[in-house]
Design an enzyme around this catalytic site. Sequence first.
Site, PDB file in Angstrom:
ATOM      1  NE  ARG A   1     -11.157  -4.222   0.832  1.00 22.97           N
ATOM      2  CZ  ARG A   1     -10.151  -3.410   1.214  1.00 22.97           C
ATOM      3  NH1 ARG A   1     -10.381  -2.402   2.020  1.00 22.97           N
ATOM      4  NH2 ARG A   1      -8.906  -3.593   0.761  1.00 22.97           N
TER       5      ARG A   1
ATOM      6  CD  GLN B   1     -13.003  -0.848  -0.588  1.00 19.92           C
ATOM      7  OE1 GLN B   1     -12.192  -0.745   0.317  1.00 19.92           O
ATOM      8  NE2 GLN B   1     -14.263  -1.192  -0.367  1.00 19.92           N
TER       9      GLN B   1
ATOM     10  CG  ASP C   1     -12.975   7.170  -1.220  1.00 18.46           C
ATOM     11  OD1 ASP C   1     -12.840   7.113   0.020  1.00 18.46           O
ATOM     12  OD2 ASP C   1     -12.038   6.966  -2.024  1.00 18.46           O
TER      13      ASP C   1
ATOM     14  NE  ARG D   1      -3.794   0.917   1.936  1.00 21.48           N
ATOM     15  CZ  ARG D   1      -5.016   1.197   2.422  1.00 21.48           C
ATOM     16  NH1 ARG D   1      -5.179   2.067   3.387  1.00 21.48           N
ATOM     17  NH2 ARG D   1      -6.069   0.583   1.936  1.00 21.48           N
TER      18      ARG D   1
ATOM     19  CG  HIS E   1      -8.335   0.486  -2.762  1.00 16.89           C
ATOM     20  ND1 HIS E   1      -7.637  -0.611  -2.321  1.00 16.89           N
ATOM     21  CD2 HIS E   1      -8.988   0.990  -1.672  1.00 16.89           C
ATOM     22  CE1 HIS E   1      -7.858  -0.774  -1.024  1.00 16.89           C
ATOM     23  NE2 HIS E   1      -8.668   0.178  -0.612  1.00 16.89           N
TER      24      HIS E   1
ATOM     25  CB  CYS F   1     -13.861   2.243   0.096  1.00 14.74           C
ATOM     26  SG  CYS F   1     -13.427   3.994   0.077  1.00 14.74           S
TER      27      CYS F   1
HETATM   28  N1   CP Z   1     -11.177   0.770   2.512  1.00 17.61           N
HETATM   29  C1   CP Z   1      -9.906   0.675   2.941  1.00 17.61           C
HETATM   30  O1   CP Z   1      -8.979   0.407   2.181  1.00 17.61           O
HETATM   31  O2   CP Z   1      -9.736   0.898   4.255  1.00 17.61           O
HETATM   32  P1   CP Z   1      -8.339   1.043   5.012  1.00 17.61           P
HETATM   33  O3   CP Z   1      -7.712   2.341   4.528  1.00 17.61           O
HETATM   34  O4   CP Z   1      -8.687   1.077   6.452  1.00 17.61           O
HETATM   35  O5   CP Z   1      -7.471  -0.125   4.654  1.00 17.61           O
HETATM   36  N1  NVA Z   2      -9.459   7.330  -1.759  1.00 19.13           N
HETATM   37  C1  NVA Z   2      -9.107   6.959  -0.405  1.00 19.13           C
HETATM   38  C2  NVA Z   2      -9.441   5.524  -0.170  1.00 19.13           C
HETATM   39  C3  NVA Z   2      -9.205   5.058   1.243  1.00 19.13           C
HETATM   40  C4  NVA Z   2      -9.488   3.596   1.409  1.00 19.13           C
HETATM   41  C5  NVA Z   2      -7.639   7.232  -0.166  1.00 19.13           C
HETATM   42  O1  NVA Z   2      -6.828   6.941  -1.054  1.00 19.13           O
HETATM   43  O2  NVA Z   2      -7.300   7.754   0.892  1.00 19.13           O
END
Ligand code: CP
Ligand code: NVA
Length: 318
Positions: free
Chosen positions: A305, A144, A236, A114, A141, A277
């Site tokens: 998830r 997700q 989101d 990540r 992502h 999400c």
């Molecule tokens: N939706 C999601 O990716 O959540 P986190 O940022 O908590 O992993």
């Molecule tokens: N768009 C958001 C998603 C978080 C799961 C981010 O990148 O912070």
Amino acid sequence: MMLAMETKTLKGRSLLTWLDYSSEEIRYFLDLSKQVKAEKQHGEIHQRFAGKTLAMLFEKRSTRTRSSFETSFGEEGGHPVFLSMADIHLGGTKETIEDSARVLGRMYSAIEFRGFKQSTVEALAKYSGVPVYNGLTDDFHPTQVLADILTMEENFGSCTGQKLCFVGDGRNNVARSLMVICAKLGINFTIITPPSLNPDPVLVKICKPIATESGSKIEISVDTGEVKGANALYTDVWVSMGEESIREERIKLLTPYQVNQSLMDKTGRKDCIFLHCLPAIRGEDVSAEVIDGKQSRVWDEAENRKHTIKAIMLATIT
Ligand code: CP
Ligand code: NVA
């Protein structure tokens, strides 16, 4: 026990974006996710990752993604190792991403990443020689949105031909990933966003013919009236991780796009569900009434998830 369809073509593969997968392969991941969810609900215990190791690299924070990878790998007998940027030399002054990838590939069965750049997760996949999973980058992502589609299918049966609307920051990683998976699976997908937050036109150009081939449409609009007929509304956060400095500007721009009950009602469908999400900011991207209301499916979505991530790893780790 795996599903009847064998997974030979999936073994050893990375998941960087759903653009790299066929609709049949995505279907397989969804069916396997349903299977592992049912196993869990029946209290079955499996040890399918016994003797395996997973490196979990995080440049950004996470609640759901980290917990999903770590618990699903560990409860199947595998050994997950969490490595934050305070722990590991990755692209720092001492070690290139390519060198880190080569070393991790000698020690782990698979790698989750990540972070910021899509090019980092691509380099990890190219140089490690093991499956690499994109646990969120600035661009995509993918894990997700598999959970999102599973949640829709649990509500509606098949998603083919249904309408999903993403309302909010139309150029972010989640909106982009939904566009790809909807195009692949024949789900009509509309992004409702101010023009300055339109998704990357190059990606739209790639997705539109894929959608046409699978019998659906990808549309971009500024008009919240376009939610009419939607089976699901999705939003989101307005400010993604890494964008904190533009928070005030983003709030001004996106305030008219909050998902609230009046927008849910504009769909004209009482059975329309709300997806997010998470994390969510009540009073910004979504009203408390909607996220905590009876049309919300966000907690099922969050749980999914874990099942979808377990399925992705089961299908791809050799
Ligand atoms: N939706 C999601 O990716 O959540 P986190 O940022 O908590 O992993
Ligand atoms: N768009 C958001 C998603 C978080 C799961 C981010 O990148 O912070």
